[in-house]
Design a protein around this motif. Sequence first.
Motif, short mmCIF file in Angstrom:
data_model
loop_
_atom_site.label_atom_id
_atom_site.label_comp_id
_atom_site.label_asym_id
_atom_site.label_seq_id
_atom_site.Cartn_x
_atom_site.Cartn_y
_atom_site.Cartn_z
N LYS A 158 -6.85 -6.17 1.18
CA LYS A 158 -6.07 -5.71 0.02
C LYS A 158 -5.91 -4.28 0.04
CE LYS A 158 -6.19 -8.76 -3.96
NZ LYS A 158 -7.03 -8.84 -5.29
N ILE A 159 -7.15 -3.45 0.39
CA ILE A 159 -6.82 -2.02 0.17
C ILE A 159 -6.10 -1.76 1.55
CG2 ILE A 159 -8.44 0.03 0.55
CD1 ILE A 159 -10.61 -1.35 -0.79
N ASN A 183 -2.49 -2.21 0.82
CA ASN A 183 -1.77 -1.45 0.13
C ASN A 183 -1.64 -0.06 0.66
OD1 ASN A 183 -1.46 -3.07 -2.21
ND2 ASN A 183 -3.75 -2.73 -2.89
N GLU A 184 -2.43 0.55 1.66
CA GLU A 184 -2.56 1.71 2.17
C GLU A 184 -1.29 1.59 3.04
OE1 GLU A 184 -4.50 4.84 2.01
OE2 GLU A 184 -4.60 3.86 0.07
N THR A 193 1.99 1.59 1.18
CA THR A 193 2.25 3.09 0.74
C THR A 193 2.68 3.98 1.60
OG1 THR A 193 0.43 2.50 -1.13
CG2 THR A 193 1.21 4.74 -0.74
N THR A 211 -8.63 3.69 4.10
CA THR A 211 -8.91 2.18 3.83
C THR A 211 -10.41 2.30 3.51
OG1 THR A 211 -7.23 1.17 4.84
CG2 THR A 211 -9.14 0.01 4.34
#
Lengths: 144, 186
Positions: free
Chosen positions: B81-82, B85-86, B89, B58
């Motif tokens: 957000k990052i 998302n990580e 995923t 991140t």
Amino acid sequence: MRTDKENILDIIGRKDGMTVPDGYFADFQARMEALLPVNEQAETPREIEAPRSFWDRVRPFVYMAAMFAGVWCMVKMFSMLGTGNVDLSIDNNEILSSALSDDTFIYEYLRDDVSGREVLEDMYLDSISVDDIVPADSLEETLY
Amino acid sequence: MAKEPPREDSRLIERLRQPETCRDAFNDVIRQYSEPLYWQIRRMVESHDDANDILQNTFLKAWQSVEGFRGDAKLSTWLYKIALNESITFLSKERKRLSLSLDDEESHLVNLIESDEYVDGDALALKLRKAVAALPEKQRLVFNMKYYDEMKYEQMSEILGTSVGALKASYHLAVKKIEQYFTDHD
């Protein structure tokens, strides 16, 4: 019943029961700082652009206008030549027409059947001596 | 275990945008945000080791794209957000790697919770973790952000790109399911 269930979440009190190894966050921060690669985009100072002068702003438009004017002239010229609009006949040239309809002009400048004798007579009338212009030997050959 | 995200620091954002101070400012970002981001990630993936790797990714991703961060959004929103998302995923890759269906994921997460060595031994908290693990991924995200982080719906909406109304409905459903879990596992 709803109150009982809400109490469950209240009793737990936002504890998730998770822990981390001792000193994890301090270690992570030090490790992470060392891990960060060079970020050229972010760390390179940006060049400050010089303010653009009026000519800098106008120049592209001037060049473009000049180019269009040139193209327009070329198109105009080619279209005139192509359609034969350029009238080069003598009849449509006012000066040439008036000159050709003038007998004096024709007589003075355009007669091509002037004989040598007439020239000599004109020269005599204008007080020009033939000897001044042509040697006597060659004059005899011309006249006889 | 709720960890308050730090207040927004406009000076920090300004320093992030200056090439000369960018790296120092980002080190401050790491110091301020590593803990709240870690807990958010850990609650999603349950394992400390996985959370550690994802947190590292991140910050690396944030560092790589720090040039593009113009300060329009809040710093915390951008980082959350990052991180999320990580996390998503990672979970998706794990499902593929272990050939798990979405239903199987719950038991996989429960296994991780039961084998987790970094716990304080609170039985009720452990039971709540299992109840949350049984939720669908989106509801789990919403519940974690609202319940543990006490995040406002507006910020959650910015992070997840979902309307406030939908988030409220999602949280309400999540709470209902957790209540049901506790009833079923009394």
